[in-house]
Design a protein around this motif. Sequence first.
Motif, short mmCIF file in Angstrom:
data_model
loop_
_atom_site.label_atom_id
_atom_site.label_comp_id
_atom_site.label_asym_id
_atom_site.label_seq_id
_atom_site.Cartn_x
_atom_site.Cartn_y
_atom_site.Cartn_z
N VAL A 58 0.85 -1.20 0.00
CA VAL A 58 0.00 0.00 0.00
C VAL A 58 0.88 1.24 0.00
CG1 VAL A 58 -1.66 1.36 1.32
CG2 VAL A 58 -1.93 -1.12 1.15
N ALA A 59 0.70 2.07 -1.02
CA ALA A 59 1.32 3.39 -1.07
C ALA A 59 0.24 4.42 -0.83
CB ALA A 59 1.98 3.63 -2.43
N LEU A 60 0.58 5.47 -0.12
CA LEU A 60 -0.39 6.52 0.23
C LEU A 60 0.13 7.87 -0.24
CD1 LEU A 60 -2.83 7.74 1.84
CD2 LEU A 60 -1.32 7.77 3.85
N CYS A 61 -0.73 8.61 -0.93
CA CYS A 61 -0.46 10.03 -1.19
C CYS A 61 -1.43 10.80 -0.31
CB CYS A 61 -0.66 10.39 -2.65
SG CYS A 61 -0.27 12.13 -3.00
N ALA A 62 -0.91 11.43 0.73
CA ALA A 62 -1.74 12.00 1.80
C ALA A 62 -1.94 13.50 1.62
CB ALA A 62 -1.10 11.72 3.15
N GLN A 63 -2.07 13.96 0.37
CA GLN A 63 -2.17 15.39 0.11
C GLN A 63 -3.58 15.80 -0.30
OE1 GLN A 63 0.36 17.16 1.08
NE2 GLN A 63 1.37 15.22 1.54
N MET A 64 -3.91 17.07 0.01
CA MET A 64 -5.24 17.58 -0.32
C MET A 64 -5.37 17.81 -1.83
SD MET A 64 -4.84 21.16 -0.97
CE MET A 64 -6.17 22.10 -0.26
N TRP A 65 -6.62 17.94 -2.23
CA TRP A 65 -6.96 17.94 -3.66
C TRP A 65 -6.25 19.03 -4.45
CZ3 TRP A 65 -9.18 22.29 -5.77
CH2 TRP A 65 -9.72 23.22 -4.87
N ALA A 66 -6.06 20.22 -3.86
CA ALA A 66 -5.47 21.32 -4.62
C ALA A 66 -4.03 21.02 -5.02
CB ALA A 66 -5.54 22.62 -3.82
N LYS A 67 -3.35 20.17 -4.25
CA LYS A 67 -1.97 19.80 -4.59
C LYS A 67 -1.90 18.70 -5.65
CE LYS A 67 0.15 21.01 -0.13
NZ LYS A 67 1.00 20.53 0.99
N LEU A 68 -3.01 18.03 -5.87
CA LEU A 68 -3.02 16.88 -6.79
C LEU A 68 -3.43 17.33 -8.19
CD1 LEU A 68 -4.57 14.16 -4.46
CD2 LEU A 68 -2.16 14.51 -5.04
N GLY A 69 -2.60 18.13 -8.82
CA GLY A 69 -2.88 18.61 -10.16
C GLY A 69 -2.81 17.50 -11.19
N PRO A 70 -3.22 17.79 -12.42
CA PRO A 70 -3.27 16.77 -13.48
C PRO A 70 -1.92 16.12 -13.76
CG PRO A 70 -4.48 18.75 -14.14
CD PRO A 70 -3.75 19.09 -12.88
N GLN A 71 -0.81 16.75 -13.38
CA GLN A 71 0.51 16.17 -13.65
C GLN A 71 0.72 14.86 -12.88
OE1 GLN A 71 -0.07 18.88 -11.87
NE2 GLN A 71 1.41 19.18 -10.18
N HIS A 72 -0.09 14.59 -11.87
CA HIS A 72 0.08 13.37 -11.09
C HIS A 72 -0.52 12.14 -11.77
CE1 HIS A 72 0.56 16.52 -8.03
NE2 HIS A 72 1.27 15.64 -7.36
N PHE B 187 -8.67 0.84 -12.22
CA PHE B 187 -8.79 1.90 -11.21
C PHE B 187 -9.65 1.44 -10.03
CE2 PHE B 187 -11.29 5.50 -9.57
CZ PHE B 187 -10.27 6.33 -9.12
N ALA B 188 -10.74 0.75 -10.32
CA ALA B 188 -11.70 0.39 -9.26
C ALA B 188 -11.10 -0.52 -8.21
CB ALA B 188 -12.93 -0.27 -9.89
N THR B 189 -10.16 -1.38 -8.59
CA THR B 189 -9.59 -2.33 -7.63
C THR B 189 -8.22 -1.92 -7.12
OG1 THR B 189 -8.63 -3.66 -9.43
CG2 THR B 189 -10.86 -4.24 -8.68
N ARG B 190 -7.56 -0.98 -7.79
CA ARG B 190 -6.19 -0.64 -7.42
C ARG B 190 -6.05 0.71 -6.72
NH1 ARG B 190 -2.40 -2.72 -10.86
NH2 ARG B 190 -0.89 -1.93 -9.35
N VAL B 191 -7.06 1.57 -6.83
CA VAL B 191 -6.97 2.92 -6.26
C VAL B 191 -8.13 3.13 -5.29
CG1 VAL B 191 -6.92 5.40 -6.74
CG2 VAL B 191 -5.88 3.79 -8.37
N VAL B 192 -7.81 3.62 -4.10
CA VAL B 192 -8.82 3.94 -3.09
C VAL B 192 -8.71 5.44 -2.79
CG1 VAL B 192 -9.66 3.51 -0.76
CG2 VAL B 192 -8.65 1.64 -2.09
N VAL B 193 -9.78 6.16 -3.09
CA VAL B 193 -9.83 7.59 -2.78
C VAL B 193 -10.71 7.74 -1.54
CG1 VAL B 193 -10.38 9.89 -3.60
CG2 VAL B 193 -9.55 8.16 -5.21
N HIS B 194 -10.10 8.06 -0.43
CA HIS B 194 -10.83 8.11 0.85
C HIS B 194 -11.65 9.40 0.97
CE1 HIS B 194 -8.84 4.63 2.84
NE2 HIS B 194 -7.85 4.93 2.01
#
Length: 652
Positions: free
Chosen positions: A462-476, A521-528
């Motif tokens: 499990v990898a976590l990106c713990a940043q808020m939405w404004a930091k998650l620009g399209p470049q990610h 996406f549905a099985t590999r990514v969890v957006v909390h």
Amino acid sequence: MTEVAPHLPKFELRLWAAAVAQAHWSEAEHMLADWSSQDESEWIATVVPALAPLATQALIQQGLLAFRAEAWLSAEAMFLALEARFPNELDPVLNLARARARRLAFGSAWAAVQRALILAGAHPGVLQLASMIAPTAGVDVAKRVDLASRWLAAARSDRQARYVLAAAQLEAGDYGDVHITLDAGLAEQPDWLSGLWMRMITPPRKNMRNESDQQQFLSCWRDSLERLSALPLAAPELRSECEQVMASQPNFYLAYLGQDFRDDMRTFGAALTRISINAAGQHQRLRRTITRTRRRIGVVSRYFQSHSVSKLFLPLFLGLDPARFETIGICPGPGDDAMVRLARAGLAQWHQGEASGPEWAERISGLDCDVLVYPDLGMNAITHALAALRLAPVQAVMWGHPFTSGLASVDVVLSSALMEPENGAQHYVETLLPLPGLGCDFSAPVFGDSLFRLARVPGRVVALCAQMWAKLGPQHDAVFARLLAQVPELDLHLTPAVDGEGLTLLNERLGRACAAEGVDFATRVVVHPRMPPADFHALQGQADFLLDSIGWSGGVTAFEAFAQGKPIVTLPGSLMRGRHTYAMLRLMELDELIARDVQDYVAIAVRLAREPAWLRECSARVVARRGRLFDHQATQAAFSDWLARVQPGQLA
């Protein structure tokens, strides 16, 4: 007269009624002060009967006189008596709500407004008052959007109605609707200052879909700034709008586009300065040499409560030697929690509350501080507008919102020596003064208990990106998808702290990027969804490693993850705001987690996911060296020394 409760004696009521009859408002208010906490039924049973001898016309006249005299309790009593006599008349209950609002009793004011809405739900005056009171009465934002929409429909071309509607839509996250509302108003009134301001600072949508959205926002920002800068911002007829801008919305989102906007911000700062001077320029002070032996230091922030800003910087102010400094906390807004109580107890003076920009400017000017420090500028409209005024001989900003203020009135930016790039001074209008180390004083965190448990699948990482939405620009998007494609056993969790349209757009973006790489996406990514702090910290602690955001890195979240022994992969940017995690890793001598480019970022994450031994080794080294992140003695000493010696014209 109706019998009254024992704790509200008849003779006192008669004395109050006599004071009202003679327009002795101060005396009348003093008599009612002890009763102001009683609920409405007790007022009806006690104070209202005391007014029975007054004829209706006299009651109306006295109520209006009390209102004009700002004797709010007396006015409230008389309008309540009038409502009791005429329960189906609008004016008494409307005036009652106004009096309660003026004495800041917003809950009871809203109760009166609800009765007014029943009587005349389409009346512009009722809808206006309801829309203005609702935010402070705790009314949910959907209801506020509805009220403001009805007000605008009932009062066409009313700037204030349109502005209140746009502000409610912005809070609701309906950014597209904000622009529809504002553009309609600006088509009718192109010189609408408040409308141009909100149009400037609002992105086209809550989460950018692509670079085209980002460019659209930047173009709108620049166009709106050019148009409002061309207005006669010093004109007396614009003063009320200038006051509104001071307390409206901050210029928050521009920094998230990831570019150096110093020249744009200089233009922005010049416009904001003209606005603030029109609204409150009379409270500015002349610069003077600082002569006090015990210097008076003011710290101004809306975010003294438990917030990233207070966590990063409040300890620096609490650590100042009270023999050398009189430190004053200034918080333009409500709020009370353990952090606020810590500030209130530890600082020499404490000033907090809701007031207009000019009122706060007058109060701060009256404190006659030697140095004013703003831990953050750009996250709150009123503090940025106050910083545009010269209210102390020396004024400084810290890196709570690491972006130039654009203001000529802010002399110094107190940054971090480890975070700033070599050309960092070129990114600020202010003089750059990097403090040693991380330029803050973040204490080792203590995490609360949580029942949150990550649903782990054996054999998966499990990898976590713990940043808020404004930091998650399209470049990610492509970067995350590429990583997931290279490591089939890796799952990605994100905590963007967003809902509604913003969450939908983020999911759509990431879903498209994953599909392009053949990733489910549905099985590999969890957006909390939004998480309580204790659950968020539990998720951090249960992830295997973290992925830093690119362009604007984690700050407090990085401190917290390192405190739990978690490695973080980071790609430092060219600007200070993209180098927080980088600086922490350098301090811990963990350069192997610092990427050279996007390809290297993915490669480091792939290695952590595929080599359990190296992951354990990195985690152990974080645990062994994390104490360095919480030792800020050098920063505290340098900050104190600077405050003790700085003079206007001698800023270093």
